[in-house]
Every structure is written in C-alpha cells, then in structure tokens.
Motif scaffolding. Structure first.
Motif, PDB file in Angstrom:
ATOM      1  N   ASN A 292     109.965   6.422  62.431  1.00 22.68           N
ATOM      2  CA  ASN A 292     110.603   5.579  61.491  1.00 22.68           C
ATOM      3  C   ASN A 292     109.470   4.612  60.690  1.00 22.68           C
ATOM      4  OD1 ASN A 292     113.420   5.999  61.123  1.00 22.68           O
ATOM      5  ND2 ASN A 292     113.546   5.663  62.988  1.00 22.68           N
ATOM      6  N   LEU A 293     108.839   3.764  61.657  1.00 22.82           N
ATOM      7  CA  LEU A 293     108.188   2.821  61.348  1.00 22.82           C
ATOM      8  C   LEU A 293     107.021   3.515  60.301  1.00 22.82           C
ATOM      9  CD1 LEU A 293     108.098   0.225  64.161  1.00 22.82           C
ATOM     10  CD2 LEU A 293     108.880  -0.035  61.630  1.00 22.82           C
ATOM     11  N   PHE A 294     106.158   4.456  60.969  1.00 28.39           N
ATOM     12  CA  PHE A 294     105.252   5.056  60.114  1.00 28.39           C
ATOM     13  C   PHE A 294     105.481   5.766  59.056  1.00 28.39           C
ATOM     14  CE2 PHE A 294     102.212   8.541  59.424  1.00 28.39           C
ATOM     15  CZ  PHE A 294     100.699   7.778  59.872  1.00 28.39           C
ATOM     16  N   TRP A 295     106.704   6.436  58.918  1.00 30.15           N
ATOM     17  CA  TRP A 295     107.068   7.157  57.679  1.00 30.15           C
ATOM     18  C   TRP A 295     107.408   5.832  56.601  1.00 30.15           C
ATOM     19  CZ3 TRP A 295     103.980  10.586  56.444  1.00 30.15           C
ATOM     20  CH2 TRP A 295     103.925  11.515  57.269  1.00 30.15           C
ATOM     21  N   ILE A 296     108.050   4.826  57.092  1.00 27.62           N
ATOM     22  CA  ILE A 296     108.314   3.751  56.198  1.00 27.62           C
ATOM     23  C   ILE A 296     106.971   3.415  55.333  1.00 27.62           C
ATOM     24  CG2 ILE A 296     108.920   1.360  55.840  1.00 27.62           C
ATOM     25  CD1 ILE A 296     110.964   1.916  58.122  1.00 27.62           C
ATOM     26  N   TRP A 297     105.889   3.501  55.995  1.00 29.77           N
ATOM     27  CA  TRP A 297     104.877   3.316  55.342  1.00 29.77           C
ATOM     28  C   TRP A 297     104.230   4.657  54.660  1.00 29.77           C
ATOM     29  CZ3 TRP A 297     100.410   6.005  56.668  1.00 29.77           C
ATOM     30  CH2 TRP A 297      99.272   5.821  55.860  1.00 29.77           C
ATOM     31  N   GLY A 298     104.245   5.602  55.440  1.00 32.34           N
ATOM     32  CA  GLY A 298     103.593   6.849  54.879  1.00 32.34           C
ATOM     33  C   GLY A 298     104.274   7.568  53.754  1.00 32.34           C
ATOM     34  N   HIS A 299     105.407   7.394  53.609  1.00 34.98           N
ATOM     35  CA  HIS A 299     106.004   7.799  52.353  1.00 34.98           C
ATOM     36  C   HIS A 299     105.635   7.166  50.961  1.00 34.98           C
ATOM     37  CE1 HIS A 299     108.280  10.718  49.791  1.00 34.98           C
ATOM     38  NE2 HIS A 299     108.651   9.686  49.308  1.00 34.98           N
ATOM     39  N   PRO A 300     105.574   5.667  50.833  1.00 32.43           N
ATOM     40  CA  PRO A 300     105.283   5.168  49.860  1.00 32.43           C
ATOM     41  C   PRO A 300     103.744   5.198  49.786  1.00 32.43           C
ATOM     42  CG  PRO A 300     106.719   3.701  51.003  1.00 32.43           C
ATOM     43  CD  PRO A 300     106.394   4.811  51.732  1.00 32.43           C
ATOM     44  N   GLU A 301     102.965   5.546  50.763  1.00 33.26           N
ATOM     45  CA  GLU A 301     101.501   5.677  50.737  1.00 33.26           C
ATOM     46  C   GLU A 301     101.094   6.802  49.865  1.00 33.26           C
ATOM     47  OE1 GLU A 301      98.854   4.175  51.549  1.00 33.26           O
ATOM     48  OE2 GLU A 301      97.178   5.619  51.507  1.00 33.26           O
ATOM     49  N   VAL A 302     101.820   7.844  49.894  1.00 33.92           N
ATOM     50  CA  VAL A 302     101.529   9.072  48.735  1.00 33.92           C
ATOM     51  C   VAL A 302     101.542   8.741  47.613  1.00 33.92           C
ATOM     52  CG1 VAL A 302     102.339  11.424  48.311  1.00 33.92           C
ATOM     53  CG2 VAL A 302     102.650  10.790  50.562  1.00 33.92           C
TER      54      VAL A 302
ATOM     55  N   LEU B 217     112.132   5.065  44.252  1.00 37.16           N
ATOM     56  CA  LEU B 217     112.620   6.034  45.347  1.00 37.16           C
ATOM     57  C   LEU B 217     111.806   6.128  46.611  1.00 37.16           C
ATOM     58  CD1 LEU B 217     113.529   8.988  42.828  1.00 37.16           C
ATOM     59  CD2 LEU B 217     114.995   7.367  43.884  1.00 37.16           C
ATOM     60  N   SER B 218     110.569   5.975  46.465  1.00 34.64           N
ATOM     61  CA  SER B 218     109.685   6.146  47.492  1.00 34.64           C
ATOM     62  C   SER B 218     110.114   5.537  48.745  1.00 34.64           C
ATOM     63  CB  SER B 218     108.261   5.842  46.994  1.00 34.64           C
ATOM     64  OG  SER B 218     108.123   4.632  47.059  1.00 34.64           O
ATOM     65  N   PHE B 219     110.777   4.437  48.610  1.00 39.86           N
ATOM     66  CA  PHE B 219     111.265   3.638  49.798  1.00 39.86           C
ATOM     67  C   PHE B 219     112.671   4.062  50.423  1.00 39.86           C
ATOM     68  CE2 PHE B 219     108.364   0.445  48.591  1.00 39.86           C
ATOM     69  CZ  PHE B 219     107.897  -0.051  49.891  1.00 39.86           C
ATOM     70  N   THR B 220     113.266   5.073  49.878  1.00 42.25           N
ATOM     71  CA  THR B 220     114.385   5.348  50.294  1.00 42.25           C
ATOM     72  C   THR B 220     114.437   6.655  51.085  1.00 42.25           C
ATOM     73  OG1 THR B 220     114.882   6.422  48.330  1.00 42.25           O
ATOM     74  CG2 THR B 220     115.552   4.311  48.290  1.00 42.25           C
ATOM     75  N   VAL B 221     113.384   7.351  50.957  1.00 44.46           N
ATOM     76  CA  VAL B 221     113.569   8.623  51.464  1.00 44.46           C
ATOM     77  C   VAL B 221     112.674   9.220  52.785  1.00 44.46           C
ATOM     78  CG1 VAL B 221     114.072   9.888  49.355  1.00 44.46           C
ATOM     79  CG2 VAL B 221     111.950   9.453  49.970  1.00 44.46           C
ATOM     80  N   TRP B 222     112.193   7.968  53.461  1.00 44.30           N
ATOM     81  CA  TRP B 222     111.239   8.266  54.515  1.00 44.30           C
ATOM     82  C   TRP B 222     111.880   9.279  55.683  1.00 44.30           C
ATOM     83  CZ3 TRP B 222     113.855   3.558  55.181  1.00 44.30           C
ATOM     84  CH2 TRP B 222     114.419   3.312  56.376  1.00 44.30           C
TER      85      TRP B 222
ATOM     86  N   ALA C 134     109.608  15.518  49.651  1.00 46.57           N
ATOM     87  CA  ALA C 134     109.411  14.329  48.822  1.00 46.57           C
ATOM     88  C   ALA C 134     109.282  14.834  47.305  1.00 46.57           C
ATOM     89  CB  ALA C 134     108.185  13.535  49.087  1.00 46.57           C
ATOM     90  N   THR C 135     108.716  15.986  47.277  1.00 47.80           N
ATOM     91  CA  THR C 135     108.580  16.568  45.895  1.00 47.80           C
ATOM     92  C   THR C 135     109.740  17.026  45.269  1.00 47.80           C
ATOM     93  OG1 THR C 135     106.696  17.825  47.369  1.00 47.80           O
ATOM     94  CG2 THR C 135     107.261  18.525  44.855  1.00 47.80           C
TER      95      THR C 135
END
Ligand code: HEM
Ligand SMILES: [Cu+2]
Lengths: 653, 191
Positions: A283-293, A332-337, A357-358
């Motif tokens: 959870n925590l990693f992808w809360i960052w990881g998705h926006p990171e893209v 959107l990037s914050f809602t889909v991790w 994500a795409t």
C-alpha cells in the motif's frame, strides 16, 4: 545476527570487498578508476577552484540543473551497463550457460531498476526543470536557491551510495521495489537492502525539497503578466509534477524508514511473524509509486509539447485541453494505486505501474496525442534531433499503449503477469515516454545553456540507434512473454526463447551505439562550438520566453524582467516586430552568493546513510550533527546576497 | 527593498506551509499504519496494559501550555519586547523538554518491561509514531534555542520575526499531531 560489530568500523571488514567474482571485481575497479580518473583530470587541468566556486557551491538554478543532468547521464551509463550485462547473460543462459551466478544477477536487476528510476530519470527531469522553468516564467532564480543546492547534493549522495555499494559490500537483491518479506533480515541479511533503503531515503528527502521549491517558484515568481494560462506547457507539467512530489514522497519516506527499522531495530512492520503486515508495504509503496510514474512522464510530455510547437512553427494546438489533461492525470494518479497488487497478488510487479494505469491515463493521454498531431498538421516541420525523438516517441508510444490495453484484459493479464511481456511493456512506456523526452529536452535547451547547438548529424544518428535498438531490444520480450518466459530469469531451459533473447541482446548493442553517439555528439559539438554558436540565442525560432534572453543567460537570467501579455510572447514579439516590453531596472539586482551548505549537507547525508548501513554509529551521529550545525550556522548568516552589475556580467561560460 | 523582503517572506511562508502539508501526510500515513496494526499484538501487551493516565495528562498539559507560551513569545517579539519574548521562549523550551523527558521515561519503561518496539507489530507502530513526534519536538527545541540566540544577538529584525512566526506554526502543528496521538492511540485504550 552473529556478526561482530566493532565500535569503530561496525560490520565493515575486509570481506566487504567484491572478491567473490571477477565480474563484480571488474565493476568495482572500473568505478574506482572512474572516480580517480576524474580527480586526476581536474587536478591536471588545475580546475579545482573553478569546480568548487563555479559548480559545487553554486546556487544558480541553471548550473544546478546542468549538474543534475550530468549526474543523470553518468547514471544512465551505469544503469545501461547493468542492462546490457543482463541481456548478455540471458542471451547465453540457455541450460545454465552464461557468466553470472544467480545472486549476482539479482543484484544487477535490482541496481538497474533502482538506478534508472531514482538516479537517472529523477535527476534528469529535475535538472531540466531546474534549467528551464525559471527562464520560462521570467524569474531571476528559483524561490529557494540554497535549498535547491541541498536537494541536488542529497540526490548525489544517494547516487553515491549506490555507486559505493559496488566497491564496498553488495547491493540489494530484492528488486527495485524491495518487497518484503524477501527484503527483511531473515531472507536478506547483509548490507544490500540497506544500501537500497538509504540511497532511496536520502535522495527522497532531496526530491521532496525540490517539489516544494518548484511549487513556490512557479506559483510565486512569475514575471508580470505571466498568468497561469500564459505559462509554457513545460512549466505547467513541472508544476503538476512538483505538486505530486510534495504529496507522494512522504509515502516513500515512511515505507523505506519502516523497512529500515524492521531490518536495523527489529520492529515488526513487514515481517511474517510478530504481527507484521506485508500488505502495508505494498500500500505505502504504491501510494508513492503510482504518482511517481506521472512525476517522470508529465514533464516529458511538456517537453514534447514545446518541441512539437517549435519545430512545426505553429502555435500549440489545444493548449487549454493539454493543461486540463495534465491536471486530470495528476489528480487521478492518487486514486488508483490499489491496482498494483489488486489484480496481481502480492508478487513483485513493477509492470503494474505501467499496466492498468494506462487505462486510466488513456483518455487524457489520447487528448494530448491528438493535440500534438493537430499542431503538426500543416505545420512547416523541421526534423531537428529533438523533433526526431518526439516523433519516435509518438510511434513507439502507440505500441506501448496497445500493449497496456492488452494487459488490462484479464485473461491476458493472467497469462502474462510477471513475464517479460511486462518488462517490455513498462520499458515501452518509460523509454519513449520519459527518456526520449528528456533527451529531446537536453538537445533542445543545450544551446541556451552553453551558447552553441549540438551537432545535428550525430543527434540524428543517436536517435536512429535508440529507435531501432529499442524496437529490437524490447519487441522480442513481448513475444517470449506471451510464450510464458518469467521476468528476472538468470537461466532457463526452453530453447524457443533463446533466439529472441539474442535479438534482444543485439538491440541492446544498438542502444549502446546510441549512447556512444550521444557522447560523440557532445565531443564533436564542443570541438566545433564556434561554428555551432551561430544564432544560439534563438537557434530554433523559439516561441517562449527563455529564447529571448542571451545564451548562456546571465546569472540573473533577465537584466530587465519581461512583461508578457500573451502566450508564446517571444514568438508574438518576433511576429509584430515589437520587442517584449520590460520593467525598467529601478534597484540593483541581487543574486544569492555561493555557499558550501549544499555540498556539506549532501556529504553529511552520505555519512548518515553509510553509517547506518554498516552499523558505524558514530559516523551516522556525526552526519546528523553536521546537518544540524550547518543549518543553524546558515541561519545566522545575513550577508547572503551580492549585487550584480549587468553589463559586466557573468553567465555560464 | 522593503517590498522585496516582504515578497520573499511570503514565498518562505508559502514554502513552509507546503512542508507542513507534506509532513502532515507523513504523519497521516504513520497514523494509518498504526490503526491497521492496532490489533496485531502477537501475544504481547496492549495499550490498556501499558498506558498511564497520569503520565498522559501531564504530557498533554505540558505540550498544550507550551503552545500558549510560544504564541506569547511571538506576540512579545512582534512588539519588540525582547525580554518577555526570551522568557516565554525559555518557558516553551522548558515545557517541551519536560514533555520529552516524560515521553522518554514512559517509552524506556515499556522497553524495560519487555514491551519494546520489537515485541509486536502494534508496539512497532506505537513506538514509531511516538518517536517521530518526539523527534519533531526535539528539532523544535533546537530551533527554539537558536531563535533565542538570534533574538539576543540580532534583535527582532524582520528575518528573525518571520522565522519566529514559522516556529510558532511548527509548534502548533506538533500540538495538533499530539492531539491526534492522544485521541487515536491513548483514548481508546484508557476508556
Ligand atoms: C536503455 C536500455 C534498457 C535496457 C536494455 C533495459 C533492460 C532491462 C532488463 C534486461 C531488465 C530485467 C528484466 C527481467 O527482469 O527479466 C530490466 C528491468 C528493469 N528496468 Fe530496464 N532497461 C533499459 C532501460 C531502462 C530505463 C530507462 C528504465 C527506467 C527509467 C528502466 C527500468 C527498469 C526497471 C524498473 C526494471 C525492473 C527491475 C526489477 O526487476 O526490480 N530500464 N531492464
Ligand atoms: Cu499505478
């Protein structure tokens, strides 16, 4: 753990040297030789003073930007060496062939992913933002120049930790995502994962500060008349990216700090026993990881927008829709991790960043692609290297997008997850989508930074090598992915895969030629700089403000700040023949003085990381104390600015 | 020149707000982790077995009072009354340090009784949340000390005052986080 821990050197001992394999030894020797060679050259040329006062202690956003890009290019080479080593291994590794033992192969894909994301892509995009944004909005500098230097040196410290891990100790084997429980002490004792953690943590602090700096810079330091809807597209994307950094990076800090506590203090955040919870890491990693893209990709889209408009000699089509699309993507990037482990179970799925994500990103991205196409439609297109990279991006991105849609179809996803199909897919998104954009930006703004263009022919060659090399290196991975080849394979027994892996290796060799071409281009251009200096102030018939100042710009960017009333104000000025109005200079210009605060804090950050990794507690404590005293001492300094005298000016020379 | 200073001052406070926002997210994520792990006792002691109402009320009283004193310090400094400002700052420092002493005493008591951070997931999250807050308070104490020096040496000039206003903000922020800790971590266990 049963290691001896000495008070002086912690768990650092002679066994930390890479004597376990000749490949590792060779890598260590090259790294050390590179470092020593650099020191020797600087000494031999007698450039220490210039390096110190012109660059290391500089707080000029343009120079800091250039240093970020130099760092990114160095790390690109290092990350690419990792990549081609993996390609060679897999090309040979049929039935246990190859030259790399499994543990070493794991180190290599972990360091490749970590370096490419954190120490190549992040510094590259930050460097471009640093260089271009203040110029584009008509500002004299960023809001916090000293903090900017601190950010850079913390990033460099993180990169330094990764490089040092090659010589002293080992790097992580847990992949670039460091998923527990594998990354916990039971499974991976030793310093590898700790190197990963501290490299990411230290540089992450730097990134957070950069995010804050650029939000304030863009929202508060625009010149008169530069309303939000007059801002160049690149600045818009930099703003969205910076906002994402401010909101997303705390998650990375928290998750890596907790993993560090688990490993070093013995807490139970992500352990299997003692009430740990592995899902929290995901959870925590992808809360960052998705926006990171999007942090990485949005500014590249901004560069493509600038380049398309400039080299089509046309106004950017659908500017407002591009702005809104960027903002929608950012929100959107914050809602889909969740999708990163939701459809895929808890395996190590880097692919997923770029997977479903795409789908979400598809609509606003589609809008952007059409805007670029309409911009080019009936434009006078000039095929300069930055434009070539942009066109290459548009072709390849379509393939990446299609594979993303494929991935989103559940049965296909099921069959391909954790295969090389995903490796192909996310490289397909990030190499054309982000890296091509950065390279385009580098070639586009290079004349602004140094006063001469980069050689056109070598730029075109670099592009064709990258483009064809990319196709050869990654299209085969789609095929063998569908045939079922898992990712991260050190050896395999299926003879059908090998031909494709050999093709992929040849593709990597072409990319190598692309990188070499970039080097030759730089060399040739420096040699021919007088010839290439013609019209360097505005070499591309530019449209935005940065092309209206000299190349290189003075330290204060604009002697009299421009007053704008339209978008593309420089183009407008050329069209109407009326120069951009400026605000007359009423007081003298103040520029911040150089300071060693940034490099000192970067050094201290390195000491903290290195100290904790090796349990050298005194070193970590000294590092922390150094940070505190430096900041306190700095807060007592009053005389932090000097007056500049336009006319006698200095710039980047 | 004055407009330039005021302008950059607004930039600094905007930047500081962004930092606080980012920090609030950091705390929010640790809180979330704590809540998720609050039942992961792994057979170890829970909050009900450990927490003491007296300690909690003393800590809370100290920190809340210090929020008042720091505001008074800022107010006095704005009116260029350096003496009172220094006294209020010193008092804030003492209250904050008292809070920390109580916190360290409580936490080291837990460790001594076998309820340290490596006892269970619950205690890991508890210790991490509290020490993150505690580290912020310690940084705040260093900052208070620095501000006292600057008031003494430089007087209440505009830069010092603007820093003092950010210190006040920071200190209130830590108070709010503490109220969160109070209500999420302690209250459910004590009542
Ligand atoms: C320049 C040419 C590149 C080549 C030839 C290349 C090749 C590879 C290979 C062979 C792997 C391992 C695949 C496997 O697990 O089977 C890999 C993994 C990866 N690559 Fe690249 N790569 C390149 C560029 C990049 C770039 C530019 C980025 C990001 C900015 C990147 C990010 C990653 C990541 C995140 C992984 C996953 C690492 C892991 O498994 O933990 N790569 N790449
Ligand atoms: Cu995602």
């Amino acid at each position: 753990m049963t290691e001896d821990i000495s008070p002086l050197l912690g768990r650092l001992g002679p066994d930390a040297l890479p004597l376990y394999s000749w490949v590792a030894m060779g890598g260590a020797m090259v790294t050390v030789a590179g470092g020593l060679g650099f020191l020797a050259i600087v000494t031999w040329l007698g450039k220490w003073r210039e390096l110190w006062s012109g660059w290391i202690t500089s707080v000029d956003h343009k120079r800091i930007g250039i240093m970020y890009i130099v760092l990114a290019l160095i790390m690109l080479i290092r990350g690419f060496v990792d990549a081609i080593m993996m390609r060679l291994q897999q090309a040979l590794a049929m039935d246990g062939g190859g030259y790399l033992p499994p543990e070493h192969f794991e180190q290599i894909f972990s360091s490749h992913g970590t370096i490419m994301i954190f120490f190549m892509a992040m510094p590259f995009v930050t460097g471009l933002m640093n260089f271009a944004v203040p110029l584009q909005i008509g500002a004299r500098d960023v809001a916090f120049p000293v903090m900017n230097s601190i950010s850079f040196w913390l990033t460099a410290a993180g990169a330094g930790l990764v490089l040092v891990s090659l010589v002293i100790g080992k790097f992580s084997t847990a992949g670039w995502t460091g998923y527990p429980p594998y990354s916990g002490v039971q499974f991976t004792p030793g310093v590898g994962v700790d190197y990963w953690i501290w490299a990411v943590l230290v540089s992450g602090v730097g990134s957070t500060l950069t995010g804050i700096n650029f939000v304030v810079t863009i929202l508060r330091k625009r010149t008169t008349g530069m309303t939000l809807m007059h801002m160049p597209m690149f600045t818009w994307t930099a703003l969205c990216s910076s906002i994402l950094i401010v909101f997303a990076f705390p998650a990375l800090t928290v998750v890596t700090a907790m993993l560090a506590l688990d490993r070093t203090v013995g807490t139970h955040f992500f352990t299997n026993d003692g009430g740990g919870n592995v899902m929290n890491f995901m959870n925590l990693f992808w809360i960052w990881g998705h926006p990171e893209v999007y942090i990485l990709i949005l500014p590249a889209f901004g560069i493509f927008s600038e380049v398309v408009a400039t080299f089509s000699s046309k106004r950017l089509f659908g500017y407002p829709s591009l702005v809104y699309a960027t903002m929608v993507i950012a929100v959107l990037s914050f809602t889909v991790w969740l999708h990163h482990f939701f459809t895929m179970g808890a395996g190590a799925n880097v692919n997923a960043i770029f997977g479903i994500a795409t789908m979400v990103i598809a609509v606003p991205t589609g809008v952007k692609v059409f805007d670029w196409l309409f911009t080019m439609y009936r434009g006078r297109i000039r095929f300069e290297p930055p434009m070539l990279f942009t066109l290459g991006f548009m072709c390849l991105f379509v393939v990446g997008g299609m594979s993303g849609v494929l991935l989103a179809i559940p049965p296909i996803n099921y069959a391909t997850h954790n295969t090389t199909f995903l490796v192909a897919h996310f490289h397909n998104m990030i190499i054309p989508g982000a890296l091509f954009g950065y390279v385009a930006g580098y070639m586009y703004w290079f004349p602004k930074a140094f006063g001469f263009r980069l050689d056109r022919n070598w730029g075109a060659r670099a592009f064709w090598f990258w483009f064809t090399g990319f196709i050869l290196a990654f299209m085969p991975l789609y095929v063998i992915g569908l045939m079922g080849m898992p990712r991260r394979m050190e050896s395999y027994a299926n003879p059908d895969w090998q031909p494709w892996l050999i093709i992929a290796f040849l593709g990597a060799c072409l990319i190598l030629l692309g990188i070499v071409s970039l080097g030759i281009q730089l060399w040739v251009s420096v040699r021919d700089r007088v010839r290439l200096a013609a019209e360097a102030d505005d070499p591309w018939d530019g449209r935005t403000l940065e092309w209206s100042t000299s190349s290189p710009p003075p330290a204060w960017n604009y002697t009299e700040l421009p007053i704008v009333s339209v978008r593309d104000s420089f183009h407008e000025a050329k069209l109407t023949g009326k120069p951009i109005p400026t605000a007359p200079l009423t007081a003298s210009i103040h520029v911040p003085r150089n300071t060693a605060v940034g490099p000192v804090i970067g050094f201290a950050g390195f000491c903290v990381g290195f100290g904790v990794i090796w349990f050298i507690w005194w070193l970590a404590a000294v590092g922390l104390a150094l940070v505190a005293t430096t900041l306190i001492a700095r807060s007592f300094a009053d005389d932090t600015e000097s007056e500049a005298f336009p006319g006698r000016g200095t710039g980047i020379s | 020149m004055t407009t330039a200073v005021r302008h950059s001052d607004s930039e600094v406070s905007f930047g500081f707000w962004l930092y606080l926002m980012s920090d609030a997210i950091l705390f929010g994520l640790i809180f979330a982790t704590f809540v998720v792990m609050s039942t992961n006792l792994a057979g170890g002691p829970g909050g009900t077995d450990l927490f003491s109402m007296t300690n909690l009320s003393m800590q809370t009283a100290l920190l809340l009072t210090s929020s008042l004193t720091v505001a008074l310090a800022h107010h006095a400094a704005m009116e260029e009354r350096i003496g009172p400002a220094l006294v209020w700052l010193a008092l804030t420092f003492a209250l904050g340090a008292g809070f920390l002493v109580l916190e360290v005493r409580e936490l080291s008591g837990f460790v001594a009784s076998g309820a340290g951070p490596n006892r269970s997931g619950y205690l890991s999250a508890f210790f991490t949340l509290l020490s993150t807050h505690g580290l912020h308070v310690s940084a705040g104490l260093i900052w208070i000390g620095t501000m006292m020096m600057q008031l003494l040496l430089k007087g209440p000039n505009s830069r010092v005052l603007s820093r003092l206003s950010r210190l006040t903000l920071f200190w209130h922020f830590l108070d709010i986080v503490w109220i969160g800790i109070f209500s999420v971590v302690y209250l459910p266990e004590l009542f």
